[in-house]
Design an enzyme around this catalytic site. Sequence first.
Site, PDB file in Angstrom:
ATOM      1  N   THR A   1       1.582   0.067  -4.619  1.00  8.02           N
ATOM      2  CA  THR A   1       1.200   0.962  -5.686  1.00  8.02           C
ATOM      3  C   THR A   1       1.263   2.324  -5.219  1.00  8.02           C
ATOM      4  O   THR A   1       1.503   3.156  -6.227  1.00  8.02           O
ATOM      5  CB  THR A   1      -0.162   0.329  -6.211  1.00  8.02           C
ATOM      6  OG1 THR A   1      -1.167   0.630  -5.261  1.00  8.02           O
ATOM      7  CG2 THR A   1      -0.110  -1.004  -6.660  1.00  8.02           C
TER       8      THR A   1
ATOM      9  N   ILE B   1       1.705  -4.367  -5.440  1.00 13.62           N
ATOM     10  CA  ILE B   1       0.371  -4.884  -4.999  1.00 13.62           C
ATOM     11  C   ILE B   1      -0.150  -4.097  -3.864  1.00 13.62           C
ATOM     12  O   ILE B   1       0.911  -3.798  -2.806  1.00 13.62           O
ATOM     13  CB  ILE B   1       0.139  -6.423  -4.761  1.00 13.62           C
ATOM     14  CG1 ILE B   1      -1.210  -6.864  -4.651  1.00 13.62           C
ATOM     15  CG2 ILE B   1       1.138  -6.764  -3.663  1.00 13.62           C
ATOM     16  CD1 ILE B   1      -1.449  -8.401  -4.441  1.00 13.62           C
ATOM     17  N   CYS B   2      -1.341  -3.575  -3.817  1.00 17.34           N
ATOM     18  CA  CYS B   2      -1.919  -2.891  -2.542  1.00 17.34           C
ATOM     19  C   CYS B   2      -1.146  -1.626  -2.285  1.00 17.34           C
ATOM     20  O   CYS B   2      -0.777  -0.776  -3.130  1.00 17.34           O
ATOM     21  CB  CYS B   2      -2.039  -4.018  -1.501  1.00 17.34           C
ATOM     22  SG  CYS B   2      -2.960  -3.350  -0.114  1.00 17.34           S
ATOM     23  N   GLY B   3      -0.526  -1.566  -1.082  1.00 14.81           N
ATOM     24  CA  GLY B   3       0.099  -0.509  -0.709  1.00 14.81           C
ATOM     25  C   GLY B   3       1.336  -0.158  -1.389  1.00 14.81           C
ATOM     26  O   GLY B   3       1.646   1.238  -1.385  1.00 14.81           O
TER      27      GLY B   3
END
Length: 208
Positions: A111, A107-109
């Site tokens: 990725t 999730i988020c960073g």
Amino acid sequence: MTTIYVYVLDTLADWEIGYVTAELNSGRFFKKSVERIAVKTVSRTKEPVRSMGGMTVIPDYIIEEIDVNKENVLLLPGADSWNDAKHRAVIEKAGQMLACGGTVCAICGATVALASAGLLNDRPHTSNGAGFLEMFASGYKGQRFYADSPSVADGNLITAGSTGGLLWAKQIIERLDVFSPETLEAWYNYFSTGKPEHFFALMNTVQG
């Protein structure tokens, strides 16, 4: 027993993983036929990690102790420190996990770290909006597989943007098949709307 390895790193975004870790660790809405799942934290060392919310986490395992197999899951939370080269070892584990049929959820960073390693180049995925991965992940070539959605599940790879934590949790729970379909639907409806009728529907699915 399935083990959920939650990678912890300084500045990890506590809230992004809260829904999924709470439900998988507590098992409070699991189907009666499902055994408990082990939720364990993992990091580069066993030194304490400080989250973005100021919580101190002492890792249970180091990266080398991750059991890579098709039954286990690696959760990669968002953080401001993913661009540090010291996290490459866990991304290598993520690649191994995907290759053997295990599940990787980012999730988020996180990725960005997967994209930088080429792990999103040929699979449906999402992140923090169109153009985000191009901006922060050098060598990213997965544009045609990018979906503008809060969370995207592609078999054993589940990715989400920073606002997709609830849907991400739903897709991970569905992947693990630990809730009944009725429980999962009511759970998601309640937490996404706050309407009391969904809370009572949720309770009804786990009673008796």
